[in-house]
Scaffold this motif. Structure first.
Motif, short mmCIF file in Angstrom:
data_model
loop_
_atom_site.label_atom_id
_atom_site.label_comp_id
_atom_site.label_asym_id
_atom_site.label_seq_id
_atom_site.Cartn_x
_atom_site.Cartn_y
_atom_site.Cartn_z
N UNK A 123 -5.49 -3.74 -11.79
CA UNK A 123 -6.50 -2.88 -11.18
C UNK A 123 -6.65 -3.29 -9.72
N UNK A 124 -6.95 -2.31 -8.88
CA UNK A 124 -7.14 -2.60 -7.45
C UNK A 124 -7.98 -1.52 -6.81
N UNK A 155 6.85 0.17 -7.82
CA UNK A 155 6.23 1.39 -7.31
C UNK A 155 5.13 1.92 -8.21
N UNK A 156 4.79 1.16 -9.26
CA UNK A 156 3.73 1.59 -10.18
C UNK A 156 2.37 1.42 -9.52
N UNK A 157 1.52 2.42 -9.69
CA UNK A 157 0.20 2.44 -9.07
C UNK A 157 -0.80 1.60 -9.87
N UNK A 180 0.84 -1.19 0.00
CA UNK A 180 0.00 0.00 0.00
C UNK A 180 0.88 1.24 0.00
N UNK A 181 0.48 2.25 -0.74
CA UNK A 181 1.24 3.50 -0.80
C UNK A 181 1.37 4.12 0.58
N UNK A 182 0.39 3.91 1.45
CA UNK A 182 0.42 4.47 2.80
C UNK A 182 1.39 3.74 3.72
N UNK A 212 -5.37 3.69 0.43
CA UNK A 212 -5.39 2.28 0.03
C UNK A 212 -4.99 2.07 -1.43
N UNK A 213 -4.17 2.96 -1.94
CA UNK A 213 -3.66 2.82 -3.31
C UNK A 213 -2.62 1.70 -3.29
#
Length: 192
Positions: A76-77, A173-175, A39-41, A166-167
């Motif tokens: 996708x997420x 590191x790609x979203x 998660x990015x967070x 929640x990204x």
């Protein structure tokens, strides 16, 4: 019910495990994501199940009731429920929820509802005993019978709350992209 209690209930009933892995595409024996993700967070992320197409279900964060994120094998997420009980209600009550997001016109709730109206009869045609299966799972898991419209409203709220906490990020590191696709119900030739 806490997420841990629901997981124990799920995993301790072989009949429920088999039912969920079939039509409902929630296989608790598949706990390896397609690729390493985070998660990015920086919040904790635990795989709890997978589906036949390589997608993964994750519990996010820590505590007794944790948001559930779903990631496809195609990048996708997004969040799909506030906790594991809510995701079980969604999966059992609207097994076609992925199609509702696919044909959501970029995340429009009314388009998702329109997709559900087309998906429900197809589900009954493909799986004539679906109501019996749903009833068995609801009884086993202690779930209520939530109307599809309410399930889609909760799904829509969860998906739109994905950013920023929640990204999901891939190994480089790609979203991941949104679960909401830009297709409309009218784009599906079978539904015209």
């Amino acid at each position: 019910m806490s997420d841990e209690s629901m997981l124990k209930r799920l995993r301790s009933d072989p009949a429920a495990v088999d039912l969920l892995a079939g039509v409902f595409e929630f296989d608790v024996s598949r706990t390896a994501p397609v690729e390493p993700v985070r998660l990015a967070s920086g919040a904790k992320l635990d795989v709890i199940a997978g589906d036949g197409a390589g997608g993964s279900y994750f519990l996010c964060g820590e505590g007794g009731r944790r948001p559930v994120l779903y990631a496809t094998s195609e990048g996708q997420a997004g969040l799909i429920a506030a906790d594991l009980t809510a995701v079980m209600e969604l999966i059992v009550g609207a097994p076609f929820w992925r199609d509702c997001l696919k044909f959501s016109a970029g995340g429009r709730l009314e388009e998702m509802r329109s997709a559900a109206l087309r998906c429900e009869p197809e589900l009954v045609e493909d799986t004539p005993d679906i109501e019996e299966r749903q009833a068995r799972l609801r009884a086993t898991l202690g779930l209520g019978r939530t109307p599809v419209g309410a399930l889609l409203t909760a799904l829509h709220a969860a998906v739109t709350a994905t950013a920023p906490d929640f990204v999901l990020l891939g190994p480089e590191g790609d979203e991941y992209e949104s679960l909401c696709n830009t297709f409309r119900v009218s784009d599906n030739p079978a539904w015209r």
